[in-house]
Design a protein around this motif. Structure first.
Motif, PDB file in Angstrom:
ATOM      1  N   ILE A   1     -14.956 -66.180  20.413  1.00  0.00           N
ATOM      2  CA  ILE A   1     -15.863 -67.282  21.007  1.00  0.00           C
ATOM      3  C   ILE A   1     -15.333 -68.069  21.918  1.00  0.00           C
ATOM      4  O   ILE A   1     -14.356 -68.596  21.711  1.00  0.00           O
ATOM      5  CB  ILE A   1     -16.563 -67.682  20.083  1.00  0.00           C
ATOM      6  N   ILE A   2     -15.786 -68.389  23.149  1.00  0.00           N
ATOM      7  CA  ILE A   2     -15.053 -69.398  23.974  1.00  0.00           C
ATOM      8  C   ILE A   2     -15.303 -70.629  23.683  1.00  0.00           C
ATOM      9  O   ILE A   2     -16.663 -71.159  23.334  1.00  0.00           O
ATOM     10  CB  ILE A   2     -15.566 -69.397  25.430  1.00  0.00           C
ATOM     11  N   ASP A   3     -14.733 -71.541  23.100  1.00  0.00           N
ATOM     12  CA  ASP A   3     -14.671 -73.011  22.440  1.00  0.00           C
ATOM     13  C   ASP A   3     -14.856 -73.861  23.799  1.00  0.00           C
ATOM     14  O   ASP A   3     -15.799 -74.649  23.767  1.00  0.00           O
ATOM     15  CB  ASP A   3     -13.662 -73.348  21.489  1.00  0.00           C
TER      16      ASP A   3
ATOM     17  N   VAL B   1     -10.083 -71.334  26.021  1.00  0.00           N
ATOM     18  CA  VAL B   1      -9.439 -71.571  24.423  1.00  0.00           C
ATOM     19  C   VAL B   1     -10.581 -70.935  23.664  1.00  0.00           C
ATOM     20  O   VAL B   1     -11.635 -71.346  23.639  1.00  0.00           O
ATOM     21  CB  VAL B   1      -9.223 -73.070  24.173  1.00  0.00           C
TER      22      VAL B   1
ATOM     23  N   GLU C   1     -12.034 -68.993  19.889  1.00  0.00           N
ATOM     24  CA  GLU C   1     -12.023 -68.872  18.485  1.00  0.00           C
ATOM     25  C   GLU C   1     -11.930 -67.425  17.957  1.00  0.00           C
ATOM     26  O   GLU C   1     -12.846 -66.494  18.327  1.00  0.00           O
ATOM     27  CB  GLU C   1     -12.978 -69.873  18.070  1.00  0.00           C
ATOM     28  N   LYS C   2     -10.953 -67.143  17.125  1.00  0.00           N
ATOM     29  CA  LYS C   2     -11.093 -65.876  16.517  1.00  0.00           C
ATOM     30  C   LYS C   2     -11.898 -65.636  15.374  1.00  0.00           C
ATOM     31  O   LYS C   2     -12.459 -67.056  14.887  1.00  0.00           O
ATOM     32  CB  LYS C   2      -9.624 -65.419  16.311  1.00  0.00           C
ATOM     33  N   GLU C   3     -12.356 -64.718  14.757  1.00  0.00           N
ATOM     34  CA  GLU C   3     -13.274 -64.749  13.489  1.00  0.00           C
ATOM     35  C   GLU C   3     -12.596 -65.229  12.359  1.00  0.00           C
ATOM     36  O   GLU C   3     -13.216 -65.873  11.672  1.00  0.00           O
ATOM     37  CB  GLU C   3     -13.277 -63.176  13.267  1.00  0.00           C
TER      38      GLU C   3
ATOM     39  N   ARG D   1     -11.160 -68.364  12.564  1.00  0.00           N
ATOM     40  CA  ARG D   1     -11.092 -69.826  13.334  1.00  0.00           C
ATOM     41  C   ARG D   1      -9.714 -70.241  13.705  1.00  0.00           C
ATOM     42  O   ARG D   1      -9.484 -71.300  14.213  1.00  0.00           O
ATOM     43  CB  ARG D   1     -11.500 -70.536  11.837  1.00  0.00           C
TER      44      ARG D   1
ATOM     45  N   MET E   1      -7.305 -70.273  16.841  1.00  0.00           N
ATOM     46  CA  MET E   1      -7.488 -70.342  18.286  1.00  0.00           C
ATOM     47  C   MET E   1      -6.465 -69.491  19.115  1.00  0.00           C
ATOM     48  O   MET E   1      -5.132 -69.649  18.813  1.00  0.00           O
ATOM     49  CB  MET E   1      -7.530 -71.953  18.736  1.00  0.00           C
TER      50      MET E   1
ATOM     51  N   ASN F   1      -5.566 -69.007  23.405  1.00  0.00           N
ATOM     52  CA  ASN F   1      -5.688 -69.330  24.867  1.00  0.00           C
ATOM     53  C   ASN F   1      -5.736 -67.995  25.738  1.00  0.00           C
ATOM     54  O   ASN F   1      -4.821 -67.054  25.635  1.00  0.00           O
ATOM     55  CB  ASN F   1      -4.496 -69.931  25.669  1.00  0.00           C
TER      56      ASN F   1
ATOM     57  N   ASN G   1      -8.783 -77.040  13.934  1.00  0.00           N
ATOM     58  CA  ASN G   1      -9.048 -76.323  12.795  1.00  0.00           C
ATOM     59  C   ASN G   1      -7.805 -76.659  11.702  1.00  0.00           C
ATOM     60  O   ASN G   1      -7.934 -76.900  10.559  1.00  0.00           O
ATOM     61  CB  ASN G   1      -9.520 -74.985  12.815  1.00  0.00           C
TER      62      ASN G   1
ATOM     63  N   THR H   1     -19.740 -71.877  18.100  1.00  0.00           N
ATOM     64  CA  THR H   1     -18.411 -71.547  17.330  1.00  0.00           C
ATOM     65  C   THR H   1     -18.671 -71.452  15.812  1.00  0.00           C
ATOM     66  O   THR H   1     -19.473 -72.409  15.363  1.00  0.00           O
ATOM     67  CB  THR H   1     -17.296 -72.325  17.593  1.00  0.00           C
ATOM     68  N   ASN H   2     -17.793 -70.985  14.959  1.00  0.00           N
ATOM     69  CA  ASN H   2     -17.816 -70.956  13.582  1.00  0.00           C
ATOM     70  C   ASN H   2     -17.319 -72.226  13.394  1.00  0.00           C
ATOM     71  O   ASN H   2     -17.496 -72.863  12.209  1.00  0.00           O
ATOM     72  CB  ASN H   2     -16.858 -69.910  13.048  1.00  0.00           C
TER      73      ASN H   2
END
Lengths: 71, 328
Positions: free
Chosen positions: A4-6, A14, A16-18, A20, A22, A24, B105, B160-161
């Motif tokens: 997901i693009i944060d 930047v 977010e992977k599953e 959490r 990060m 680039n 995080n 986001t999570n």
């Protein structure tokens, strides 16, 4: 892999992977119409916006934040 | 059976008797330690006293006693915690404290540990400046760990999570978020902070939603800007609020899209602090921003160079100290 693009910083999205963590990703590697909050699908080094997954996430977040603010 | 034996047969009697004994001895210990420390204070110069306090802080058993002493300090302390390429600012005044942002995080345990090391068990306010992970990443851990009175957050969501975890930490506590209005003033012990931004409810750039506060203690003030960019800065100028501050937390890690010349002229800071990661991938702080600050003759403190930066004010003067070894 779904990410997901944060946010966007300089030449990077930047994301977010599953788990959490990060990563680039160079802006040139993602679709030009990508926006913050988009779910990206990475398969065989091809990155596409997963519109369906993005909508599901968006609806879910709207649901859990419905009465989140007291004012 | 005599009276003594009869009494001893009453359930719980022995237990309560020993409890009283324990309580009395704890109280006595506390009084003795307090007297010792207070008399120390009488005879030792202030800087030496601080050394003694630091030494005693390392002794576990005296932690509570020492905390009571350090908390009675009238000074306000603003800790710009070194969380790499992210923001986290802890503020203490007397027994009151608050945190603005919680790092990435991966910084959750670092930030909660840092708060604990200051002897803090309760936060009067938690402020999440805006939705990005480098600001709210560690806040779920902070909210899960500490008693919190009020959580300030702009009306903004993310898919986001990281954001979901933040939301869950709030709702699991049975709490709600409060979206502050510009001009609202909050009390933190003997200090106050005023909301300067956001001045709109809709922006194209998520950074512009950043809650900006001006923290005032006596004659000293701190402008803490989150990631507010040029649009928000121009709105802050337009509202006519007094932006002048002694310390400016340079917005958005010193990016080129913030800290315009006009904004800098209005704030007229004596010191600038930049929260930024060493060798980050984004070119922060931007050279043009640095040039604007430096040509105004403002000294700059950076977390990538100094580690955690602590600004202490007695309401008249501000002093800076650094703790390079605070990160894990």
């Amino acid at each position: 892999m779904k990410i997901i693009i944060d946010r966007f910083e300089a030449n990077y999205a930047v994301c977010e992977k599953e788990d959490r963590s990060m990563i680039n990703i160079d802006i040139s590697q993602i679709p030009t119409n990508s926006r913050e909050g988009d779910v990206l699908n990475i398969e065989d080094e091809i990155i596409l916006v997963d519109k369906k997954a993005t909508n599901i996430r968006q609806k879910h977040i709207e649901e859990i934040t419905k009465d989140l603010w007291e004012n | 059976m005599n009276i003594k034996e009869k009494i001893s047969k009453i359930p719980g009697f022995k237990k309560s008797k020993s409890k009283i004994k324990k309580l009395t001895s704890t109280l006595l210990c506390f009084i003795i330690i307090s007297i010792l420390i207070l008399s120390f204070k009488e005879y030792i110069a202030n800087d030496k006293f601080d050394e003694v306090v630091d030494y005693l802080k390392n002794i576990d058993n005296t932690t509570n006693v020492i905390n009571n002493i350090t908390n009675t300090s009238k000074d306000i302390k603003v800790h710009f915690i070194d969380v790499g390429q992210a923001d986290s600012i802890l503020i203490q005044q007397g027994n009151n404290s608050m945190i603005i942002d919680g790092g990435n995080n991966a910084d959750g345990s670092l930030v909660t540990k840092y708060i604990k090391n200051q002897g803090i068990t309760k936060l009067d306010y938690v402020i999440g400046t805006h939705v990005h992970e480098d600001h709210i990443g560690g806040l779920d851990d902070v909210i899960n760990t500490y008693e919190v009175d009020k959580i300030l957050f702009p009306k903004q969501i993310s898919t986001t999570n990281t954001f979901e975890n933040f939301v869950m930490s709030v709702t699991n506590k049975g709490m709600k978020l409060y979206s502050p209005k510009v001009g609202e003033i909050f009390k933190l012990g003997e200090a106050t902070f005023e909301i300067m931004a956001p001045n709109s409810t809709s922006y194209e750039d998520a950074n512009e939603y950043s809650i900006v506060i001006k923290l005032t203690y006596g004659n000293n003030s701190f402008l803490l800007t989150g990631d507010a960019e040029a649009v928000s800065e121009s709105q802050m100028i337009a509202t006519g609020l007094d932006l002048n501050a002694d310390v400016l937390k340079v917005s958005h890690h010193g990016s080129k899209s913030s800290t315009t010349q006009e904004f800098l002229n209005r704030v007229k800071p004596k010191y600038a602090v930049i929260s930024v990661g060493k060798d980050n991938s984004y070119g922060h702080p931007n050279q043009l921003t640095m040039d604007r600050i430096k040509s105004a003759g403002i000294p700059v403190y950076r977390t990538d160079e100094q580690g955690t930066i602590i600004a202490t004010s007695d309401g008249k003067n501000i002093t800076f100290s650094f703790n390079a070894g605070v990160t894990e």
